[in-house]
Write a protein that holds these residues in place. Structure first.
Motif, PDB file in Angstrom:
ATOM      1  N   THR A  12       0.831  -1.203   0.000  1.00  0.00           N
ATOM      2  CA  THR A  12       0.000   0.000   0.000  1.00  0.00           C
ATOM      3  C   THR A  12       0.863   1.249   0.000  1.00  0.00           C
ATOM      4  N   TYR A  13       1.873   1.275   0.860  1.00  0.00           N
ATOM      5  CA  TYR A  13       2.732   2.454   0.996  1.00  0.00           C
ATOM      6  C   TYR A  13       3.475   2.750  -0.305  1.00  0.00           C
ATOM      7  N   ALA A  14       3.729   1.725  -1.104  1.00  0.00           N
ATOM      8  CA  ALA A  14       4.459   1.897  -2.361  1.00  0.00           C
ATOM      9  C   ALA A  14       3.594   2.500  -3.469  1.00  0.00           C
ATOM     10  N   ARG A  15       2.281   2.547  -3.281  1.00  0.00           N
ATOM     11  CA  ARG A  15       1.385   3.090  -4.309  1.00  0.00           C
ATOM     12  C   ARG A  15       1.487   4.609  -4.367  1.00  0.00           C
ATOM     13  N   PRO A  16       1.320   5.164  -5.561  1.00  0.00           N
ATOM     14  CA  PRO A  16       1.400   6.623  -5.710  1.00  0.00           C
ATOM     15  C   PRO A  16       0.408   7.347  -4.804  1.00  0.00           C
ATOM     16  N   GLY A  17       0.896   8.347  -4.109  1.00  0.00           N
ATOM     17  CA  GLY A  17       0.055   9.188  -3.268  1.00  0.00           C
ATOM     18  C   GLY A  17      -0.111   8.710  -1.838  1.00  0.00           C
ATOM     19  N   VAL A  18       0.161   7.440  -1.567  1.00  0.00           N
ATOM     20  CA  VAL A  18      -0.053   6.904  -0.221  1.00  0.00           C
ATOM     21  C   VAL A  18       0.987   7.441   0.760  1.00  0.00           C
ATOM     22  N   GLU A  19       2.240   7.466   0.363  1.00  0.00           N
ATOM     23  CA  GLU A  19       3.285   7.966   1.265  1.00  0.00           C
ATOM     24  C   GLU A  19       2.968   9.394   1.693  1.00  0.00           C
ATOM     25  N   ALA A  20       2.608  10.253   0.738  1.00  0.00           N
ATOM     26  CA  ALA A  20       2.297  11.649   1.060  1.00  0.00           C
ATOM     27  C   ALA A  20       1.085  11.736   1.990  1.00  0.00           C
ATOM     28  N   ALA A  21       0.059  10.934   1.729  1.00  0.00           N
ATOM     29  CA  ALA A  21      -1.127  10.939   2.590  1.00  0.00           C
ATOM     30  C   ALA A  21      -0.777  10.465   4.000  1.00  0.00           C
ATOM     31  N   CYS A  22       0.017   9.415   4.089  1.00  0.00           N
ATOM     32  CA  CYS A  22       0.408   8.887   5.402  1.00  0.00           C
ATOM     33  C   CYS A  22       1.259   9.886   6.173  1.00  0.00           C
ATOM     34  N   LEU A  23       2.213  10.509   5.501  1.00  0.00           N
ATOM     35  CA  LEU A  23       3.055  11.496   6.184  1.00  0.00           C
ATOM     36  C   LEU A  23       2.236  12.694   6.644  1.00  0.00           C
ATOM     37  N   SER A  24       1.283  13.108   5.831  1.00  0.00           N
ATOM     38  CA  SER A  24       0.394  14.210   6.220  1.00  0.00           C
ATOM     39  C   SER A  24      -0.419  13.835   7.455  1.00  0.00           C
ATOM     40  N   LEU A  25      -0.983  12.649   7.453  1.00  0.00           N
ATOM     41  CA  LEU A  25      -1.772  12.187   8.594  1.00  0.00           C
ATOM     42  C   LEU A  25      -0.899  12.042   9.841  1.00  0.00           C
ATOM     43  N   GLN A  26       0.323  11.537   9.658  1.00  0.00           N
ATOM     44  CA  GLN A  26       1.252  11.381  10.780  1.00  0.00           C
ATOM     45  C   GLN A  26       1.601  12.741  11.389  1.00  0.00           C
ATOM     46  N   GLU A  27       1.852  13.723  10.539  1.00  0.00           N
ATOM     47  CA  GLU A  27       2.168  15.069  11.020  1.00  0.00           C
ATOM     48  C   GLU A  27       0.999  15.681  11.790  1.00  0.00           C
ATOM     49  N   GLN A  28      -0.207  15.226  11.484  1.00  0.00           N
ATOM     50  CA  GLN A  28      -1.405  15.727  12.155  1.00  0.00           C
ATOM     51  C   GLN A  28      -1.717  14.936  13.425  1.00  0.00           C
ATOM     52  N   GLY A  29      -0.868  13.968  13.760  1.00  0.00           N
ATOM     53  CA  GLY A  29      -1.023  13.223  15.002  1.00  0.00           C
ATOM     54  C   GLY A  29      -1.655  11.856  14.873  1.00  0.00           C
ATOM     55  N   ALA A  30      -1.951  11.422  13.672  1.00  0.00           N
ATOM     56  CA  ALA A  30      -2.563  10.104  13.489  1.00  0.00           C
ATOM     57  C   ALA A  30      -1.520   9.006  13.617  1.00  0.00           C
ATOM     58  N   ASP A  31      -1.951   7.853  14.050  1.00  0.00           N
ATOM     59  CA  ASP A  31      -1.109   6.661  14.113  1.00  0.00           C
ATOM     60  C   ASP A  31      -1.259   5.940  12.775  1.00  0.00           C
TER      61      ASP A  31
END
Length: 155
Positions: A12-31
């Motif tokens: 999943t993380y290797a798919r286009p756009g997922v890394e950016a979405a995950c990093l954005s969510l992580q920066e916002q405090g999500a696990d």
């Protein structure tokens, strides 16, 4: 469909756009580990229950707070200095590898629990991401959450 959570997270993380979405969510405090687990549970058709969410959070919260976050803090703190110090940069890469390994260990712990739950239950399995992000919901970019769902589960 990936049988185990770690394989699902990697693909999943290797798919286009997922890394950016995950990093954005992580920066916002999500696990992000919990969210990837939620996407995996949605894909497997596991029914959402409050007890299951609580069980996953009881595993994830202490591991995030006591293991992953301290490693992440060191890695982030060293970012600027590592740009000027080759040896520190090498140490920072080792800390980054430890952080990734800690995330893998968390995903494996979540997997052990979640493998016990039947798949294809046909209930409301499409709400795992919202359920697992509920305590951070006010701070989260819901577009990033939806992007994670679409890229991970195809829905």
């Amino acid at each position: 469909m990936c049988a185990d959570l770690w394989s699902f997270a990697l693909s999943t993380y290797a798919r286009p756009g997922v890394e950016a979405a995950c990093l954005s969510l992580q920066e916002q405090g999500a696990d992000v580990c919990l969210l990837l687990c939620g996407a995996w549970l949605e894909q497997r058709g596991v029914a959402l229950t409050a007890e299951r969410i609580e069980a996953l959070q009881q595993i994830a919260r202490p591991w995030q707070a006591q293991v992953i976050e301290p490693l992440r803090q060191v890695r982030v703190q060293w970012r600027a200095m590592a740009g000027k110090d080759e040896r520190l940069a090498a140490l920072r890469e080792r800390v980054k590898a430890l952080e990734l390994d800690a995330e893998r260990q968390l995903l494996m712990r979540l997997d052990v629990l979640a493998q016990q739950w039947p798949s294809n239950e046909g209930a409301d399995q499409q709400r795992w991401l919202e359920g697992l992000a509920a305590e951070d919901a006010a701070n989260l970019d819901h577009d990033a959450l939806q992007q994670l769902r679409v890229m991970a589960t195809g829905t």
